[in-house]
Design a protein around this motif. Structure first.
Motif, short mmCIF file in Angstrom:
data_model
loop_
_atom_site.label_atom_id
_atom_site.label_comp_id
_atom_site.label_asym_id
_atom_site.label_seq_id
_atom_site.Cartn_x
_atom_site.Cartn_y
_atom_site.Cartn_z
N ARG A 43 0.91 -1.31 0.10
CA ARG A 43 -0.04 0.01 0.01
C ARG A 43 0.88 1.37 0.01
N ALA A 44 0.17 2.41 -0.35
CA ALA A 44 0.97 3.58 -0.48
C ALA A 44 1.64 4.04 0.95
N GLY A 45 3.00 4.31 1.18
CA GLY A 45 3.50 4.35 2.35
C GLY A 45 4.64 3.18 2.78
N SER A 46 4.49 2.11 2.14
CA SER A 46 4.96 1.03 2.55
C SER A 46 6.09 0.69 1.36
N ASN A 47 7.20 0.32 1.87
CA ASN A 47 8.34 -0.56 0.76
C ASN A 47 8.36 -1.88 0.79
N ALA A 48 7.38 -2.68 1.30
CA ALA A 48 7.32 -3.98 1.46
C ALA A 48 6.70 -4.76 0.21
N THR A 68 5.85 -15.46 1.47
CA THR A 68 7.35 -14.55 1.86
C THR A 68 7.07 -13.15 1.65
N ALA A 69 7.88 -12.48 2.29
CA ALA A 69 7.77 -10.99 2.26
C ALA A 69 9.01 -10.23 2.51
N THR A 70 9.51 -9.03 2.31
CA THR A 70 10.51 -8.38 2.53
C THR A 70 10.02 -7.09 3.03
N GLY A 71 10.71 -6.61 3.90
CA GLY A 71 10.35 -5.11 4.24
C GLY A 71 9.15 -4.97 5.20
N LEU A 72 8.57 -5.77 5.61
CA LEU A 72 7.16 -5.50 6.52
C LEU A 72 7.65 -4.84 7.92
N ASN A 73 6.81 -4.20 8.35
CA ASN A 73 6.88 -3.75 9.59
C ASN A 73 7.08 -4.90 10.57
N ASN A 74 7.36 -4.63 11.85
CA ASN A 74 7.54 -5.69 12.73
C ASN A 74 6.39 -6.34 13.38
N SER A 75 5.16 -5.27 13.16
CA SER A 75 4.00 -5.56 14.31
C SER A 75 2.82 -6.14 13.40
N ILE A 76 3.12 -7.25 12.87
CA ILE A 76 2.12 -8.03 11.91
C ILE A 76 0.89 -8.38 12.98
N PRO A 153 -3.77 -1.61 8.90
CA PRO A 153 -4.72 -2.71 9.32
C PRO A 153 -5.51 -3.10 8.33
N LEU A 154 -5.57 -2.76 6.96
CA LEU A 154 -6.14 -3.39 5.91
C LEU A 154 -5.33 -4.08 5.07
N GLY A 155 -4.07 -4.13 5.50
CA GLY A 155 -3.20 -4.79 4.83
C GLY A 155 -2.08 -4.01 4.26
N GLU A 156 -0.58 -4.43 4.65
CA GLU A 156 0.40 -3.69 4.23
C GLU A 156 0.88 -4.12 2.85
N ILE A 157 0.71 -5.35 2.74
CA ILE A 157 0.83 -6.05 1.20
C ILE A 157 -0.16 -6.96 1.04
#
Length: 198
Positions: A43-48, A68-76, A153-157
């Motif tokens: 989503r906009a604002g994330s590089n994951a 698999t994912a890269t660049g996620l915030n640690n608070s899944i 909360p609606l999904g970072e990726i």
């Protein structure tokens, strides 16, 4: 001559009906199988970024998944599969990880989650349905995977699941099979016109 022609017409109609019956039985017994993938975009604002793969081995066998994912915030907070219902609604149909469970595990510098689910794990619009219904929803372009974090909360990726993604990457499903379509048996008599098995 009329009796003989009538017998031919009756035999043709019976043959058409038997064909439809056989295709219905085959379709009912055909397992929904295939490999499916989703490219998970930020989503906009994330590089994951991420990728999801699912494999269906038949209606009575669990569907396996790897995300698999890269660049996620640690608070899944949530990893879920949702079904688009139109008008912006996409309720969850399978929860892979909730806020009370651990998120994605670190593996080789990437975040990774793998496991499987069965028809008993289906919820929302697919509750009480089969894994074949889940696979059909993929074929209809309605299934998305999303990984949510506290800031998103609606999904970072998230991404739509599609057929493909490896050897044997095409979906094999008995759905939408047509039998006897516009079949004509005898003069001016149609048997099984636009009849769909299943």
């Amino acid at each position: 001559m009329v009796v003989k022609r009538s017998s031919i017409v009756q035999a043709s109609v019976i043959s058409a009906l038997l064909l439809v019956s056989v295709l219905t039985i085959i379709q009912a017994g055909t397992a929904q199988t295939g490999k499916f993938t989703a490219d998970l975009q930020p989503r906009a604002g994330s590089n994951a970024t991420g990728k999801a793969t699912l494999e269906a081995m038949g209606d009575n066998k669990p569907i396996t998944y790897t995300i698999t994912a890269t660049g996620l915030n640690n608070s899944i907070t949530n990893v879920a599969i949702s079904q688009e219902m139109g008008s912006g609604r996409a309720p969850d149909v399978v929860t892979l990880r909730s806020a009370t469970q651990s998120g994605l595990a670190q593996a080789s510098g990437n975040d990774e989650l793998s496991g499987n689910f069965t028809a008993t794990d289906l919820m929302g619009p697919l509750e009480g349905k089969s894994l074949g219904d889940f696979v059909k929803a993929i074929g209809d372009g309605k299934i998305i995977i999303r990984v949510s974090t506290s800031p998103f909360p609606l999904g970072e990726i998230y991404g739509k699941v599609t057929a493909g993604g490896g050897a044997g990457g095409n979906m094999t499903a008995g759905s939408n099979m047509t039998a006897g379509s516009n079949m004509t048996a005898g003069s001016n008599m149609t048997a099984g016109s636009n009849m769909t098995a299943g």
